[in-house]
Write a protein that holds these residues in place. Structure first.
Motif, PDB file in Angstrom:
ATOM      1  N   ALA A 329       0.808  -1.218   0.000  1.00 28.68           N
ATOM      2  CA  ALA A 329       0.000   0.000   0.000  1.00 28.68           C
ATOM      3  C   ALA A 329       0.842   1.269   0.000  1.00 28.68           C
ATOM      4  N   ASN A 330       2.156   1.117   0.197  1.00 31.49           N
ATOM      5  CA  ASN A 330       3.064   2.269   0.325  1.00 31.49           C
ATOM      6  C   ASN A 330       2.691   3.159   1.499  1.00 31.49           C
ATOM      7  N   SER A 331       1.916   2.630   2.416  1.00 35.51           N
ATOM      8  CA  SER A 331       1.500   3.416   3.578  1.00 35.51           C
ATOM      9  C   SER A 331       0.852   2.501   4.601  1.00 35.51           C
ATOM     10  N   VAL A 332       0.606   3.072   5.771  1.00 31.70           N
ATOM     11  CA  VAL A 332      -0.114   2.368   6.831  1.00 31.70           C
ATOM     12  C   VAL A 332      -1.235   3.278   7.297  1.00 31.70           C
ATOM     13  N   ASP A 333      -2.433   2.715   7.424  1.00 31.58           N
ATOM     14  CA  ASP A 333      -3.575   3.494   7.905  1.00 31.58           C
ATOM     15  C   ASP A 333      -4.279   2.721   9.010  1.00 31.58           C
ATOM     16  N   PRO A 334      -5.270   3.322   9.675  1.00 29.46           N
ATOM     17  CA  PRO A 334      -5.939   2.652  10.793  1.00 29.46           C
ATOM     18  C   PRO A 334      -6.610   1.334  10.433  1.00 29.46           C
ATOM     19  N   ASN A 335      -6.845   1.082   9.159  1.00 25.10           N
ATOM     20  CA  ASN A 335      -7.506  -0.144   8.734  1.00 25.10           C
ATOM     21  C   ASN A 335      -6.523  -1.253   8.368  1.00 25.10           C
ATOM     22  N   THR A 336      -5.226  -0.960   8.438  1.00 27.66           N
ATOM     23  CA  THR A 336      -4.219  -1.968   8.115  1.00 27.66           C
ATOM     24  C   THR A 336      -4.329  -3.142   9.083  1.00 27.66           C
ATOM     25  N   GLY A 337      -4.507  -4.329   8.552  1.00 30.31           N
ATOM     26  CA  GLY A 337      -4.690  -5.516   9.384  1.00 30.31           C
ATOM     27  C   GLY A 337      -6.131  -5.761   9.780  1.00 30.31           C
ATOM     28  N   GLY A 338      -7.021  -4.824   9.459  1.00 29.93           N
ATOM     29  CA  GLY A 338      -8.425  -4.982   9.810  1.00 29.93           C
ATOM     30  C   GLY A 338      -9.227  -5.523   8.655  1.00 29.93           C
ATOM     31  N   SER A 339     -10.485  -5.138   8.602  1.00 30.58           N
ATOM     32  CA  SER A 339     -11.393  -5.561   7.539  1.00 30.58           C
ATOM     33  C   SER A 339     -11.428  -7.089   7.459  1.00 30.58           C
ATOM     34  N   ASN A 340     -11.079  -7.657   6.294  1.00 31.35           N
ATOM     35  CA  ASN A 340     -11.196  -9.099   6.100  1.00 31.35           C
ATOM     36  C   ASN A 340      -9.878  -9.842   6.275  1.00 31.35           C
ATOM     37  N   VAL A 341      -8.833  -9.190   6.774  1.00 35.08           N
ATOM     38  CA  VAL A 341      -7.511  -9.821   6.854  1.00 35.08           C
ATOM     39  C   VAL A 341      -7.538 -11.066   7.737  1.00 35.08           C
ATOM     40  N   LEU A 342      -8.053 -10.924   8.959  1.00 33.61           N
ATOM     41  CA  LEU A 342      -8.089 -12.070   9.872  1.00 33.61           C
ATOM     42  C   LEU A 342      -8.971 -13.182   9.319  1.00 33.61           C
ATOM     43  N   LEU A 343     -10.137 -12.824   8.800  1.00 30.15           N
ATOM     44  CA  LEU A 343     -11.053 -13.837   8.273  1.00 30.15           C
ATOM     45  C   LEU A 343     -10.405 -14.610   7.134  1.00 30.15           C
ATOM     46  N   TYR A 344      -9.758 -13.894   6.241  1.00 32.74           N
ATOM     47  CA  TYR A 344      -9.102 -14.547   5.119  1.00 32.74           C
ATOM     48  C   TYR A 344      -7.923 -15.406   5.579  1.00 32.74           C
ATOM     49  N   ALA A 345      -7.177 -14.941   6.587  1.00 32.95           N
ATOM     50  CA  ALA A 345      -6.012 -15.690   7.052  1.00 32.95           C
ATOM     51  C   ALA A 345      -6.428 -17.002   7.714  1.00 32.95           C
ATOM     52  N   VAL A 346      -7.420 -16.931   8.595  1.00 31.75           N
ATOM     53  CA  VAL A 346      -7.927 -18.157   9.220  1.00 31.75           C
ATOM     54  C   VAL A 346      -8.523 -19.074   8.156  1.00 31.75           C
ATOM     55  N   GLY A 347      -9.271 -18.468   7.235  1.00 34.73           N
ATOM     56  CA  GLY A 347      -9.856 -19.250   6.157  1.00 34.73           C
ATOM     57  C   GLY A 347      -8.804 -19.933   5.301  1.00 34.73           C
ATOM     58  N   ALA A 348      -7.713 -19.239   5.026  1.00 37.04           N
ATOM     59  CA  ALA A 348      -6.642 -19.813   4.208  1.00 37.04           C
ATOM     60  C   ALA A 348      -6.047 -21.040   4.871  1.00 37.04           C
ATOM     61  N   ALA A 349      -5.783 -20.953   6.178  1.00 34.48           N
ATOM     62  CA  ALA A 349      -5.191 -22.093   6.886  1.00 34.48           C
ATOM     63  C   ALA A 349      -6.128 -23.294   6.890  1.00 34.48           C
ATOM     64  N   VAL A 350      -7.406 -23.044   7.145  1.00 32.72           N
ATOM     65  CA  VAL A 350      -8.378 -24.146   7.233  1.00 32.72           C
ATOM     66  C   VAL A 350      -8.703 -24.707   5.854  1.00 32.72           C
ATOM     67  N   ILE A 351      -8.900 -23.829   4.883  1.00 32.03           N
ATOM     68  CA  ILE A 351      -9.191 -24.282   3.522  1.00 32.03           C
ATOM     69  C   ILE A 351      -8.042 -25.119   2.979  1.00 32.03           C
ATOM     70  N   GLY A 352      -6.818 -24.765   3.350  1.00 33.16           N
ATOM     71  CA  GLY A 352      -5.656 -25.516   2.867  1.00 33.16           C
ATOM     72  C   GLY A 352      -5.546 -26.909   3.437  1.00 33.16           C
ATOM     73  N   GLY A 353      -6.218 -27.180   4.556  1.00 34.32           N
ATOM     74  CA  GLY A 353      -6.192 -28.532   5.108  1.00 34.32           C
ATOM     75  C   GLY A 353      -5.793 -28.633   6.564  1.00 34.32           C
ATOM     76  N   THR A 354      -5.462 -27.521   7.221  1.00 39.31           N
ATOM     77  CA  THR A 354      -5.119 -27.562   8.641  1.00 39.31           C
ATOM     78  C   THR A 354      -6.383 -27.787   9.462  1.00 39.31           C
ATOM     79  N   SER A 355      -6.319 -28.737  10.395  1.00 45.56           N
ATOM     80  CA  SER A 355      -7.502 -29.086  11.180  1.00 45.56           C
ATOM     81  C   SER A 355      -7.769 -28.072  12.278  1.00 45.56           C
ATOM     82  N   LEU A 356      -9.028 -27.746  12.476  1.00 41.44           N
ATOM     83  CA  LEU A 356      -9.433 -26.877  13.578  1.00 41.44           C
ATOM     84  C   LEU A 356      -9.378 -27.588  14.918  1.00 41.44           C
ATOM     85  N   PHE A 357      -9.250 -28.913  14.893  1.00 39.55           N
ATOM     86  CA  PHE A 357      -9.248 -29.698  16.119  1.00 39.55           C
ATOM     87  C   PHE A 357      -7.840 -29.956  16.643  1.00 39.55           C
ATOM     88  N   GLY A 358      -6.828 -29.495  15.891  1.00 41.40           N
ATOM     89  CA  GLY A 358      -5.455 -29.653  16.337  1.00 41.40           C
ATOM     90  C   GLY A 358      -4.821 -30.955  15.883  1.00 41.40           C
TER      91      GLY A 358
END
Length: 418
Positions: A329-358
């Protein structure tokens, strides 16, 4: 044939694995619930095929490069989340933790005027501190990770606002930092790195095959080993070829070709963390604690230390993801890391095959899942769908991935393959 000599009996002969037996074993594992990243790979193929048909521009070299840069930050954060998920824990603060680290980076390099490497170090140290704090509260105090990281989610969002002085943006102009997500490698260097990757992978695979054969262990057929090496060479070769095509609309003004710099960064981290999980005692301890915490404790594993360490790794990778996001983004703003970042990151790990049960997952899962999320976001954007539709589709895909995970876990338990 391989002969194994036992002290209390005659020599046992282990027949070499054949291609047919290898295929039968794989099919048996899939039927038994051990499906690994197969759904993510199939989903990736289907999505790419559909979007290519619906929007031919999806297959252009320019859009192919965009997929890497768009999904880089989420993929890096997801790589860290894999470690937490392996223990059956969750980190809801990873998104805004990356925002805090990115804000520290921007303040150090722009406001305070320190060199880029000092800013990067400050961001990663901040990530380590965040992870240590979260891990301590979970492991030593006994607060559930959901509660701790939810509190972190809210607190870090406030910290980002304070660091950004309640809403201002901080530009990131350092050439090295900007280059991370906005510059490309020279075409020759891209080919060289691809060759090194293939040769290194081939050496590891062949050495592993030779070592197992020498110890009398069952080995994969040579044809399978060679197919893996050839498959990697083909994938990397095609990817580098496409990325080395000219993507600039006006070559007279500027040339745009080569592998994005962020790609080898992700590749190196993938290799490092895969080695840590699969080839070190620490990695075995992580899987042991994720599989059965009490059994791991009785085996002499310092469970609390492992639990703290995974949160440290997760927040450190969130810091790396924040650095990449700030670069893009060439910058940092108050929304950096917010919005859908966490949802997409958790989704990426689970969609890829990592188990939610450990107890089940690989760092590669985050990369594959990140690719799926990036393809969905990019492809639906090209088709003109709104953000609302993107969220719905991504949520459905995540729900399907979690359902597959639950089904495969139940199947593994019923067949005794867990």
């Amino acid at each position: 044939m391989t002969t194994v000599v036992h002290k209390d009996g005659p020599a046992a002969v282990t027949p070499p694995a054949t291609l047919a037996s290898h295929v039968r074993n794989y099919v048996g594992r899939v039927r038994g619930g051990d499906i690994g990243a197969l759904p993510a790979v199939l989903g990736l193929v289907v999505l790419c095929t559909v979007f290519s048909i619906m929007r031919p521009s999806f297959l252009t070299a320019g859009n192919f490069a965009n997929l890497f840069t768009q999904g880089a930050a989420v993929t890096l954060i997801a790589m860290g989340l894999v470690f937490v998920l392996l223990l059956g824990e969750i980190d809801l603060s990873a998104g805004f933790a990356s925002g805090v680290c990115a804000a520290i980076l921007a303040n150090v390099v722009t406001v305070l005027g320190y060199p880029w490497y000092v800013a990067v170090l400050a961001a990663i140290v901040t990530g380590v501190a965040i992870g240590t704090t979260l891990g301590f509260l979970v492991a030593k105090i006994g607060i559930p990770s959901f509660v701790v990281t939810l509190a972190g989610f809210l607190a870090f969002q406030g910290i980002v606002l304070m660091l950004m002085e309640e809403g201002t943006n901080i530009a990131v102009r350092d050439e090295v930092l900007v280059a991370i997500a906005n510059r490309n490698l020279p075409p020759v260097l891209g080919w060289l790195l691809a060759a090194v990757a293939v040769v290194g992978y081939a050496a590891v695979q062949l050495l592993r095959h030779r070592t197992r054969a020498a110890r009398g262990l069952v080995t994969d057929p040579v044809a399978v080993v060679l197919a893996r090496i050839g498959g990697l060479a083909l994938i990397l070769g095609v990817a580098v070829f496409i990325l080395n095509l000219e993507r600039s609309r006006n070559v007279v003004i500027s040339s745009l070709k080569g592998v994005p710099i962020v790609v080898p960064i992700i590749a190196v981290l993938l290799v490092v963390w895969t080695f840590v999980l699969q080839r070190t005692s620490y990695g075995r301890h992580v899987y042991a604690v994720g599989g059965n915490k009490e059994a791991a404790r009785r085996a002499g594993i310092n469970v609390d230390r492992i639990r703290i360490s995974v949160f440290v790794i997760c927040s450190s990778m969130a810091a790396v993801g924040g650095i990449v996001a700030a670069s893009r983004a060439n910058s940092v703003d108050p929304n950096t890391g917010g919005s859908n970042v966490l949802l997409y990151a958790v989704g990426a790990a689970v969609i890829g095959g990592t188990s939610l049960f450990g107890g089940k997952g690989r760092v590669l899962d985050a990369v594959l899942g990140g690719a799926v999320v990036a393809v969905i976001d990019n492809g639906m954007g090209l088709m003109g769908y709104s953000s609302g539709v993107k969220y719905v589709v991504t949520g459905v895909v995540l729900l399907l991935a979690a359902s597959v995970d639950a089904f495969s876990r139940r199947r593994s338990t019923s067949t005794g393959n867990r």
